[in-house]
Design a protein around this motif. Structure first.
Motif, PDB file in Angstrom:
ATOM      1  N   GLN A  52      36.755  40.351  57.946  1.00 26.38           N
ATOM      2  CA  GLN A  52      37.242  41.684  57.647  1.00 26.38           C
ATOM      3  C   GLN A  52      35.853  42.411  56.862  1.00 26.38           C
ATOM      4  N   HIS A  53      35.939  43.447  56.851  1.00 23.71           N
ATOM      5  CA  HIS A  53      34.856  44.253  56.123  1.00 23.71           C
ATOM      6  C   HIS A  53      35.480  44.356  54.547  1.00 23.71           C
ATOM      7  N   CYS A  54      34.558  44.137  53.778  1.00 25.26           N
ATOM      8  CA  CYS A  54      34.826  44.394  52.235  1.00 25.26           C
ATOM      9  C   CYS A  54      35.358  45.679  51.719  1.00 25.26           C
ATOM     10  N   LYS A  55      36.469  45.695  50.989  1.00 23.91           N
ATOM     11  CA  LYS A  55      37.155  46.982  50.855  1.00 23.91           C
ATOM     12  C   LYS A  55      37.033  47.482  49.305  1.00 23.91           C
ATOM     13  N   GLY A  56      36.356  46.695  48.652  1.00 23.23           N
ATOM     14  CA  GLY A  56      36.301  47.052  47.226  1.00 23.23           C
ATOM     15  C   GLY A  56      35.211  46.120  46.312  1.00 23.23           C
ATOM     16  N   ILE A  57      34.852  46.802  45.420  1.00 24.65           N
ATOM     17  CA  ILE A  57      33.765  46.126  44.525  1.00 24.65           C
ATOM     18  C   ILE A  57      34.045  46.590  43.023  1.00 24.65           C
ATOM     19  N   LEU A  58      33.794  45.517  42.037  1.00 23.59           N
ATOM     20  CA  LEU A  58      33.782  45.600  40.841  1.00 23.59           C
ATOM     21  C   LEU A  58      32.376  45.411  40.284  1.00 23.59           C
ATOM     22  N   LEU A  59      32.055  46.600  39.574  1.00 23.14           N
ATOM     23  CA  LEU A  59      30.808  46.286  38.656  1.00 23.14           C
ATOM     24  C   LEU A  59      31.580  46.620  37.405  1.00 23.14           C
ATOM     25  N   ASP A 129      36.112  54.807  37.484  1.00 29.91           N
ATOM     26  CA  ASP A 129      35.226  54.795  35.970  1.00 29.91           C
ATOM     27  C   ASP A 129      36.036  54.490  35.075  1.00 29.91           C
ATOM     28  N   GLU A 130      35.890  53.629  34.417  1.00 30.35           N
ATOM     29  CA  GLU A 130      36.931  53.161  32.903  1.00 30.35           C
ATOM     30  C   GLU A 130      38.272  52.531  33.749  1.00 30.35           C
ATOM     31  N   LEU A 131      37.844  51.663  34.630  1.00 34.87           N
ATOM     32  CA  LEU A 131      39.051  51.335  35.577  1.00 34.87           C
ATOM     33  C   LEU A 131      40.161  50.478  34.548  1.00 34.87           C
ATOM     34  N   ASP A 132      39.629  49.956  33.399  1.00 31.55           N
ATOM     35  CA  ASP A 132      40.561  49.224  32.562  1.00 31.55           C
ATOM     36  C   ASP A 132      41.434  50.068  31.925  1.00 31.55           C
ATOM     37  N   LYS A 177      35.999  43.758  32.001  1.00 36.94           N
ATOM     38  CA  LYS A 177      36.582  42.927  33.194  1.00 36.94           C
ATOM     39  C   LYS A 177      37.891  42.174  32.842  1.00 36.94           C
ATOM     40  N   ASP A 178      37.828  41.716  31.626  1.00 38.32           N
ATOM     41  CA  ASP A 178      38.855  40.758  31.202  1.00 38.32           C
ATOM     42  C   ASP A 178      40.257  41.373  31.029  1.00 38.32           C
ATOM     43  N   MET A 179      40.160  42.427  30.891  1.00 38.59           N
ATOM     44  CA  MET A 179      41.098  43.557  30.997  1.00 38.59           C
ATOM     45  C   MET A 179      42.085  43.961  32.180  1.00 38.59           C
TER      46      MET A 179
END
Ligand code: ATP
Length: 288
Positions: A52-59, A129-132, A177-179
């Motif tokens: 499967q193609h990658c659907k999402g990335i976390l920076l 942005d500010e996904l947490d 990321k920990d959140m």
């Protein structure tokens, strides 16, 4: 398999150096391999491989290190439309239920736009942005309203349905990321995690070169400017701080050409303005 997103077209003459991102070549090639390499292969081969193609990335990483820049430039490289950038806190709405609706609308909008474009080979990118702020661990002690929980659930449902939402790629960004709720970080969701940290010496040299490139091209950078020394002096600076530092140095050069220092008149010799090493050193003192 028929719902598999078609190939995204990577600009054929694409070069990392043209993206204006300093010091993140390794991170970029890793993201490229893990998230995009499959998209440049003919779909028939990818189907044979059964992947499967990658659907999402976390920076993730400290503020000002170029996460937003990287996300935008990935879009450019992939010939994607201008990405939709959503700010986590903006999604949160004081009316319970409204935040989920905001997430739903966002995906619907992306899907509509990409269908309207009629170009099946392009990617549509949604940057959080500010996904947490919206994706804290569910059931945790967040804001006490449970609003975050329902947003995470909605987002998970949307991500799991990305097969229908052909060619939508999610890029989440955070300093914490920990959140982030772990369910969101599993394979098939935001599965490629990349830390974007403060630049090292070589990274700072590259970032300084990027932010002084115009001055250099227009011969406004004095010959005494020593980029290596400036890189050593800006240890622990983020890319955003280096950009600010260069702007600040140029204001010291401006002030040499303003009559009396604070008037609204510039000297006749303003065309000869040059940014010197001492301007950078003054800027550094100001920062400290
Ligand atoms: P935040 O976590 O605060 O949102 P961020 O990591 O998303 O920060 P950016 O918004 O991408 O940081 O960086 C702000 C600006 O700083 C960029 O527009 C760019 O001018 C400069 N900058 C940051 N990192 C780099 C880099 N690696 N190379 C070149 N410029 C950079």
């Amino acid at each position: 398999q028929k719902n598999r997103p078609p190939m995204a077209i990577i600009q054929p003459d694409f070069k990392f150096e043209d993206l204006g991102i300093g010091g993140l070549d390794k991170e970029f090639s890793a993201i490229f391999r893990r998230a995009f390499a499959s998209r440049i292969f003919p779909p028939s081969i990818v189907e044979k491989l059964g992947i499967q193609h990658c659907k999402g990335i976390l920076l993730y990483g400290p503020p000002g290190t170029g996460k937003t820049l990287m996300a935008r430039q990935i879009g450019k490289m992939l010939n994607a439309r201008e990405p939709i950038i959503v700010n986590g806190p903006e999604i949160l709405n004081k009316y319970v239920g409204q935040s989920e609706e905001n997430v739903r609308k966002l995906f619907a909008e992306a899907e509509k736009e990409y269908k309207a474009r009629g170009d099946e080979s392009s990617l549509h990118i949604i940057i959080f942005d500010e996904l947490d702020a919206i994706c804290k661990q569910r059931g945790g002690k967040n804001d006490g309203t449970g609003v975050g929980d329902s947003v995470v659930n909605q987002l998970l449902a949307k991500m799991d349905g990305v097969e229908q939402l052909n060619n939508i790629l999610i890029i989440g960004m955070t300093n914490r990321k920990d959140m982030i709720d772990e369910a969101l970080l599993r394979p098939g969701r935001l599965e490629v995690h990349m830390e974007i940290s403060l630049p090292d010496q070589n990274g700072r040299v590259q970032i300084l070169k990027i932010h002084t490139a115009k001055m250099r091209d227009n011969h406004l950078l004095a010959p005494d400017v020593d980029i290596d020394e400036l890189a050593s002096l800006t240890k622990n600076f983020s890319g955003a701080e280096i950009a600010g530092f260069v702007r600040s140095a140029s204001t010291f050069a401006f002030s040499r050409h303003i009559k009396g220092g604070t008037t609204a008149t510039v000297n006749e010799d303003v065309e000869n303005i040059k940014i010197c090493q001492s301007d950078f050193l003054h800027a550094l003192e100001e920062v400290h």
